[in-house]
Design a protein around this motif. Structure first.
Motif, PDB file in Angstrom:
ATOM      1  N   HIS A  66       0.836  -1.198   0.000  1.00 14.79           N
ATOM      2  CA  HIS A  66       0.000   0.000   0.000  1.00 14.79           C
ATOM      3  C   HIS A  66       0.871   1.249   0.000  1.00 14.79           C
ATOM      4  O   HIS A  66       2.073   1.197   0.274  1.00 14.79           O
ATOM      5  N   SER A  67       0.256   2.365  -0.305  1.00 17.54           N
ATOM      6  CA  SER A  67       0.900   3.670  -0.174  1.00 17.54           C
ATOM      7  C   SER A  67      -0.105   4.623   0.449  1.00 17.54           C
ATOM      8  O   SER A  67      -1.314   4.361   0.462  1.00 17.54           O
ATOM      9  N   LEU A  68       0.405   5.728   0.992  1.00 17.24           N
ATOM     10  CA  LEU A  68      -0.436   6.689   1.703  1.00 17.24           C
ATOM     11  C   LEU A  68      -0.096   8.089   1.229  1.00 17.24           C
ATOM     12  O   LEU A  68       1.081   8.444   1.102  1.00 17.24           O
ATOM     13  N   HIS A  69      -1.127   8.886   0.975  1.00 18.74           N
ATOM     14  CA  HIS A  69      -0.941  10.284   0.592  1.00 18.74           C
ATOM     15  C   HIS A  69      -1.873  11.150   1.433  1.00 18.74           C
ATOM     16  O   HIS A  69      -3.069  10.880   1.525  1.00 18.74           O
ATOM     17  N   ALA A  70      -1.318  12.162   2.086  1.00 10.41           N
ATOM     18  CA  ALA A  70      -2.116  13.008   2.973  1.00 10.41           C
ATOM     19  C   ALA A  70      -2.054  14.466   2.533  1.00 10.41           C
ATOM     20  O   ALA A  70      -1.038  14.936   2.026  1.00 10.41           O
ATOM     21  N   GLU A  71      -3.157  15.169   2.742  1.00  9.47           N
ATOM     22  CA  GLU A  71      -3.235  16.603   2.476  1.00  9.47           C
ATOM     23  C   GLU A  71      -3.843  17.289   3.693  1.00  9.47           C
ATOM     24  O   GLU A  71      -4.985  17.013   4.058  1.00  9.47           O
ATOM     25  N   ASP A  72      -3.049  18.151   4.331  1.00  8.49           N
ATOM     26  CA  ASP A  72      -3.495  18.891   5.520  1.00  8.49           C
ATOM     27  C   ASP A  72      -4.126  17.956   6.545  1.00  8.49           C
ATOM     28  O   ASP A  72      -5.161  18.267   7.135  1.00  8.49           O
ATOM     29  N   ALA A  73      -3.507  16.802   6.742  1.00 10.06           N
ATOM     30  CA  ALA A  73      -4.117  15.761   7.573  1.00 10.06           C
ATOM     31  C   ALA A  73      -3.415  15.623   8.918  1.00 10.06           C
ATOM     32  O   ALA A  73      -2.189  15.670   9.010  1.00 10.06           O
ATOM     33  N   GLN A  74      -4.208  15.431   9.938  1.00  8.19           N
ATOM     34  CA  GLN A  74      -3.743  15.095  11.272  1.00  8.19           C
ATOM     35  C   GLN A  74      -4.358  13.745  11.646  1.00  8.19           C
ATOM     36  O   GLN A  74      -5.506  13.461  11.296  1.00  8.19           O
ATOM     37  N   GLY A  75      -3.593  12.941  12.375  1.00  7.40           N
ATOM     38  CA  GLY A  75      -4.151  11.656  12.754  1.00  7.40           C
ATOM     39  C   GLY A  75      -3.196  10.816  13.562  1.00  7.40           C
ATOM     40  O   GLY A  75      -2.193  11.301  14.077  1.00  7.40           O
ATOM     41  N   THR A  76      -3.527   9.538  13.640  1.00  6.68           N
ATOM     42  CA  THR A  76      -2.751   8.566  14.397  1.00  6.68           C
ATOM     43  C   THR A  76      -2.501   7.353  13.514  1.00  6.68           C
ATOM     44  O   THR A  76      -3.385   6.906  12.796  1.00  6.68           O
ATOM     45  N   VAL A  77      -1.269   6.859  13.572  1.00  6.02           N
ATOM     46  CA  VAL A  77      -0.910   5.635  12.854  1.00  6.02           C
ATOM     47  C   VAL A  77      -0.190   4.730  13.846  1.00  6.02           C
ATOM     48  O   VAL A  77       0.726   5.173  14.528  1.00  6.02           O
ATOM     49  N   ALA A  78      -0.609   3.479  13.937  1.00  9.41           N
ATOM     50  CA  ALA A  78       0.032   2.533  14.849  1.00  9.41           C
ATOM     51  C   ALA A  78       0.394   1.256  14.112  1.00  9.41           C
ATOM     52  O   ALA A  78      -0.363   0.784  13.260  1.00  9.41           O
ATOM     53  N   TYR A  79       1.583   0.731  14.430  1.00 12.37           N
ATOM     54  CA  TYR A  79       2.003  -0.583  13.943  1.00 12.37           C
ATOM     55  C   TYR A  79       1.989  -1.540  15.133  1.00 12.37           C
ATOM     56  O   TYR A  79       2.696  -1.313  16.115  1.00 12.37           O
ATOM     57  N   TYR A  80       1.223  -2.610  15.035  1.00 10.35           N
ATOM     58  CA  TYR A  80       1.172  -3.610  16.091  1.00 10.35           C
ATOM     59  C   TYR A  80       1.923  -4.862  15.654  1.00 10.35           C
ATOM     60  O   TYR A  80       1.665  -5.406  14.575  1.00 10.35           O
ATOM     61  N   ASP A  81       2.860  -5.305  16.492  1.00 13.94           N
ATOM     62  CA  ASP A  81       3.598  -6.526  16.189  1.00 13.94           C
ATOM     63  C   ASP A  81       2.627  -7.679  15.988  1.00 13.94           C
ATOM     64  O   ASP A  81       1.592  -7.770  16.656  1.00 13.94           O
ATOM     65  N   SER A  82       2.986  -8.580  15.108  1.00 16.06           N
ATOM     66  CA  SER A  82       2.094  -9.689  14.778  1.00 16.06           C
ATOM     67  C   SER A  82       1.894 -10.648  15.946  1.00 16.06           C
ATOM     68  O   SER A  82       0.923 -11.418  15.965  1.00 16.06           O
ATOM     69  N   ASP A  83       2.809 -10.612  16.957  1.00 10.12           N
ATOM     70  CA  ASP A  83       2.648 -11.480  18.116  1.00 10.12           C
ATOM     71  C   ASP A  83       2.106 -10.740  19.334  1.00 10.12           C
ATOM     72  O   ASP A  83       2.151 -11.262  20.447  1.00 10.12           O
ATOM     73  N   SER A  84       1.573  -9.527  19.134  1.00 12.29           N
ATOM     74  CA  SER A  84       0.991  -8.770  20.249  1.00 12.29           C
ATOM     75  C   SER A  84      -0.493  -9.102  20.401  1.00 12.29           C
ATOM     76  O   SER A  84      -1.129  -9.627  19.478  1.00 12.29           O
ATOM     77  N   HIS A  85      -1.053  -8.772  21.565  1.00 15.55           N
ATOM     78  CA  HIS A  85      -2.483  -8.992  21.801  1.00 15.55           C
ATOM     79  C   HIS A  85      -3.322  -8.305  20.730  1.00 15.55           C
ATOM     80  O   HIS A  85      -4.206  -8.901  20.117  1.00 15.55           O
ATOM     81  N   VAL A  86      -3.053  -7.021  20.528  1.00 16.36           N
ATOM     82  CA  VAL A  86      -3.860  -6.251  19.584  1.00 16.36           C
ATOM     83  C   VAL A  86      -3.605  -6.708  18.155  1.00 16.36           C
ATOM     84  O   VAL A  86      -4.531  -6.786  17.339  1.00 16.36           O
ATOM     85  N   GLY A  87      -2.352  -7.010  17.823  1.00 18.96           N
ATOM     86  CA  GLY A  87      -2.049  -7.497  16.476  1.00 18.96           C
ATOM     87  C   GLY A  87      -2.839  -8.734  16.133  1.00 18.96           C
ATOM     88  O   GLY A  87      -3.403  -8.858  15.035  1.00 18.96           O
ATOM     89  N   ARG A  88      -2.923  -9.660  17.069  1.00 19.22           N
ATOM     90  CA  ARG A  88      -3.694 -10.884  16.839  1.00 19.22           C
ATOM     91  C   ARG A  88      -5.181 -10.588  16.679  1.00 19.22           C
ATOM     92  O   ARG A  88      -5.854 -11.145  15.812  1.00 19.22           O
ATOM     93  N   ALA A  89      -5.692  -9.698  17.531  1.00 18.67           N
ATOM     94  CA  ALA A  89      -7.115  -9.366  17.443  1.00 18.67           C
ATOM     95  C   ALA A  89      -7.443  -8.709  16.113  1.00 18.67           C
ATOM     96  O   ALA A  89      -8.474  -9.001  15.490  1.00 18.67           O
ATOM     97  N   LEU A  90      -6.565  -7.814  15.657  1.00 22.56           N
ATOM     98  CA  LEU A  90      -6.818  -7.120  14.397  1.00 22.56           C
ATOM     99  C   LEU A  90      -6.711  -8.064  13.200  1.00 22.56           C
ATOM    100  O   LEU A  90      -7.453  -7.918  12.222  1.00 22.56           O
ATOM    101  N   ARG A  91      -5.812  -9.045  13.272  1.00 18.03           N
ATOM    102  CA  ARG A  91      -5.702  -9.999  12.165  1.00 18.03           C
ATOM    103  C   ARG A  91      -6.972 -10.815  12.000  1.00 18.03           C
ATOM    104  O   ARG A  91      -7.294 -11.265  10.894  1.00 18.03           O
ATOM    105  N   SER A  92      -7.709 -10.992  13.090  1.00 16.59           N
ATOM    106  CA  SER A  92      -8.945 -11.764  13.006  1.00 16.59           C
ATOM    107  C   SER A  92     -10.007 -11.030  12.194  1.00 16.59           C
ATOM    108  O   SER A  92     -11.029 -11.618  11.826  1.00 16.59           O
ATOM    109  N   ARG A  93      -9.777  -9.739  11.899  1.00 15.47           N
ATOM    110  CA  ARG A  93     -10.715  -8.981  11.070  1.00 15.47           C
ATOM    111  C   ARG A  93     -10.606  -9.355   9.594  1.00 15.47           C
ATOM    112  O   ARG A  93     -11.384  -8.869   8.770  1.00 15.47           O
ATOM    113  N   PHE A  94      -9.639 -10.213   9.274  1.00 14.88           N
ATOM    114  CA  PHE A  94      -9.434 -10.634   7.887  1.00 14.88           C
ATOM    115  C   PHE A  94      -9.561 -12.153   7.812  1.00 14.88           C
ATOM    116  O   PHE A  94      -8.559 -12.872   7.694  1.00 14.88           O
TER     117      PHE A  94
END
Length: 251
Positions: A66-94
């Motif tokens: 993927h690629s990302l392009h922003a214009e006048d944007a504010q926000g939050t970006v997080a990378y969760y390790d694949s062996d973390s609690h949240v990483g595992r939970a998010l992978r279940s969304r696919f």
């Protein structure tokens, strides 16, 4: 003119978190699960098939180009390790692989209730399969030198094919991709501690700074020089504040 990344970055167990002005990346694919939340402005994500979509939130699985392009944007970006609690939970969304279209990412965000900046969201978790947990511990203790699937499998009395299958099944990515991701995290920690890029590359087990540069391009969509330009490290454990471009493609 491309918008520059400018904000604060937190590096902690299981999670790499950016908050601030979002910028632009070239096409890349990381070994973590990425969460993007847009607070204001416009952020457009593009997938490997040419699909493009302005998003307010997205969950991007590991290995999805993927690629990302922003214009006048504010926000939050997080990378969760694949062996973390949240990483595992998010992978279940696919539930069906590969989940590599931009419409998959926005649909997964609708299902996700975990905000990327929730306290403690990045706590590392032991892998369900004991062999994978032991393999992860061995990888992390040997980042200063070569780490191969064959060596780790032999130490655990498994065949390389069996351990490779377990990694793909439990973490959703190949063993070499996991090792590269952990090396990048270690390199960032070393730079935070005052190491040069060359010293960080050596300490994290990369062949040289050119090798580190290639892997950062592959996994963040930008060069280490952009990632670390004008960085000021805040007091406290593993926290940085870049005044120039920050982590491309980061909450």
């Amino acid at each position: 003119m491309e918008q520059r990344w400018d904000g604060s970055v937190v590096l902690e167990a299981g999670r790499l978190l950016f908050r601030g002005r979002l910028g632009t990346t070239h096409a890349h694919a990381h070994a973590a699960v990425q969460v993007v939340v847009v607070r204001s402005g416009t952020v457009e994500l593009a997938d490997r098939y040419g699909g493009r979509l302005a998003v307010s939130a997205a969950v991007i699985p590991s290995r999805a180009t993927h690629s990302l392009h922003a214009e006048d944007a504010q926000g939050t970006v997080a990378y969760y390790d694949s062996d973390s609690h949240v990483g595992r939970a998010l992978r279940s969304r696919f539930p069906t692989a590969p989940g590599d279209r931009v419409t998959d990412w926005t649909a997964a965000a609708v299902q996700s209730a975990c905000p990327p900046d929730a306290p403690g969201g990045g706590r590392a978790a032991a892998a369900p399969h004991p062999a994978v947990g032991r393999a992860i511990d061995r990888v992390r203790s040997r980042l200063h030198g070569p780490v191969t699937l064959e060596e780790v499998a032999t130490a655990l009395h498994l065949s390389p094919s069996r351990l490779g299958h377990l990694f793909a099944e439990e973490l959703g990515l190949p063993f070499p991709a996991y090792v590269r991701w952990v090396r990048i995290r270690r390199a960032i920690e070393l730079v935070r501690s005052g190491a040069t890029l060359t010293q960080a590359a050596c300490g994290a087990g990369f062949y040289d700074s050119s090798h580190l540069t290639r892997v950062v391009h592959e996994m963040f969509g930008m060069a280490p020089s952009q990632l670390l330009r004008d960085v000021q490290w805040e007091p406290g454990p593993q926290r940085i504040r870049p005044s120039g471009p920050g982590l491309a493609g980061a909450p």
